[in-house]
Write an enzyme that holds these catalytic residues in place. Structure first.
Site: not given
Ligand SMILES: O=P(O)(O)OC[C@H]1O[C@](O)(CO)[C@@H](O)[C@@H]1O
Length: 447
Positions: A289, A310, A424
């Site tokens: 961010e 793995h 948003k």
């Protein structure tokens, strides 16, 4: 005081000393600019001196509030998203027994989280779990308006009041939010909740050493005093007056930028201790961010080794050579387990008999580093003496300071997050939020 140690030796084949030295001035200037407070995003530098500025009175208030919740709750729900819960979860997970949630008898309230997703099943299952429980709520939102935590708080506040009565519920809810603005501040004031303030000058991803992180960590039964002491120590060790080659934050910021400019576009934070999984998540937000702007920035990824060797080991060993690793290595386990000998030795493990399990883990760590560096993946290493509050505090401040320096070297504002508004706005338009009528029309035309 023992300290965490940064080791950049395994980057020298990829970043020459001359190249690294060429970053010295940029890193030092960036560090100074943070302290001069005149750089990009300088309204959000409250984290810089936060450790040394927390008062005894503030700590005592946090400890007293934590005690109230500890004395009255078997479960405490931490409501928040992004920086409003990741720091707390990172530290609490790193210090808690891996099976703490399953313990029958408890010294501390069980900490659970909400408001960090919009998952109906999660919220249903959490509410069902809380049905017969004496629970409290720490509702955390700097803006006080973020949808995810607000939705969770509406549901859980209603449930707590139904289970405990409004008066009792009021004593079991703490809000951590802006001192004056936002829906959470308005609600807390109206309902008379205990509140703590997140200063305007401290952004969410830099807020773990404010009540955002400190209150949940104290409720979980850990020492916020040791956490703050560790952070304060690194506030000093990473200061602008510390020479570049002795300044861990400046060095880390410089090396990662040099690697980025050389084509290493992704940094993978690595641990060999599963309790650090959420520290990975906290670090991803802090760096992602802060630096993902102007179509630039190192992509922050993370893995838990040897588990993810793995799953991701193949890509890291032989995929595109555009990655580097920063390995967080815990030197001393908190417990001792030795490999038993087995008469039949059908598993062939008797060559390990008598060894500490951590010795096996450390050889896996060393072997992995050698393989990855030989495979063209530069490795930085951050050694923690132990998983304790003191060293977590040092590491938190180290990464915060390095992030500010790194963002300034990259030439972006490390302290805003304009890009998070896009989803948003679309979500509100699609949900036909009042005031979004035009946006609703526009987005539906796109569907
Ligand atoms: O604490 P708030 O204001 O609810 O924000 C939560 C998170 O959302 C963001 O603002 C991004 O939307 C993060 O920076 C922050 O940590």
């Amino acid at each position: 005081m023992k300290t965490i140690k940064l080791n950049i030796d395994k980057t020298s084949n990829f970043v020459s000393k001359d190249v690294l030295d060429s970053y010295e001035k940029r890193a030092n200037d960036a560090n100074s600019l943070l302290h001069e407070g005149i750089g990009l995003g300088n309204d959000f530098l409250g984290w810089l001196h936060l450790p040394s500025s927390i008062s005894e009175a503030e700590i005592e208030e946090l400890e007293a509030t934590a005690k109230t919740l500890r004395d009255n709750c078997e479960v405490v729900v931490v409501i928040g998203i992004g920086g409003s819960y990741l720091g707390a979860k990172a530290v609490i997970d790193a210090l808690s027994c891996s099976f703490d949630a399953m313990q029958a008898t408890r010294k501390n309230p069980l900490i659970v989280y909400a408001g960090h997703n919009i998952c109906e099943d999660y919220l249903f299952e959490l509410q069902s779990f809380l049905k017969n429980k004496k629970f409290g709520i720490i509702s955390i939102s700097k803006s006080g308006t973020t949808t995810e935590p607000a939705l969770a708080f509406r549901l859980l506040r209603e449930q707590l009041e139904a289970q405990q009565g409004k008066a009792s519920a009021q004593q079991l809810i703490v809000a951590v939010t802006d001192k004056a603005r936002g829906a959470l501040r308005t609600l807390a004031t109206q309902e008379g909740y205990k509140t703590f303030v997140i200063e305007d000058s401290v952004g969410g991803r830099y807020s773990v050493l404010t009540p955002v992180g400190l209150l949940p960590i104290a409720v979980a039964g850990f020492s916020i005093r040791d956490l703050i002491a560790g952070a304060m120590h690194f506030e000093n060790l990473c200061g602008p007056e510390i020479p570049f080659d002795q300044n861990p934050a400046a060095l880390y910021a410089a090396v990662r930028n040099a690697l980025y400019q050389s084509g290493k576009k992704t940094e993978i934070l690595v641990n060999f201790h599963p309790k650090l999984h959420y520290f990975n998540e906290w670090w991803k937000q802090l760096y992602g961010e802060s630096e993902g702007k102007e179509n630039k920035g190192i992509f922050p990824a993370a893995v838990d080794f040897t588990t993810d060797l793995h799953s991701m080991g193949q890509w890291i060993q032989q995929g595109e050579r555009t990655i580097f690793e920063t390995v967080v290595s815990v030197q001393q386990s908190n417990h001792e387990v030795r490999v038993p000998s087995d008469e039949a030795n059908l598993d062939g493990l008797n060559y390990l008999a008598g060894k500490r399990v951590d010795e096996v883990n450390k050889m896996a760590e060393l072997g992995t580093m050698i393989a990855h560096v030989d495979g063209g993946v530069p490795n930085l290493k951050l050694e923690l003496p132990e998983l304790k509050e003191l060293y977590l505090g040092q590491m938190i401040y180290f990464f915060e300071k390095a992030c500010g320096i790194s963002g300034y070297i990259l030439g972006i504002n490390p302290f805003d997050q304009p890009g998070v508004e896009d989803y948003k706005k679309n979500m509100f338009a699609l949900l036909e939020k009042p005031g979004y009528e035009e946006a609703t029309k526009a987005i539906k035309a796109k569907l």
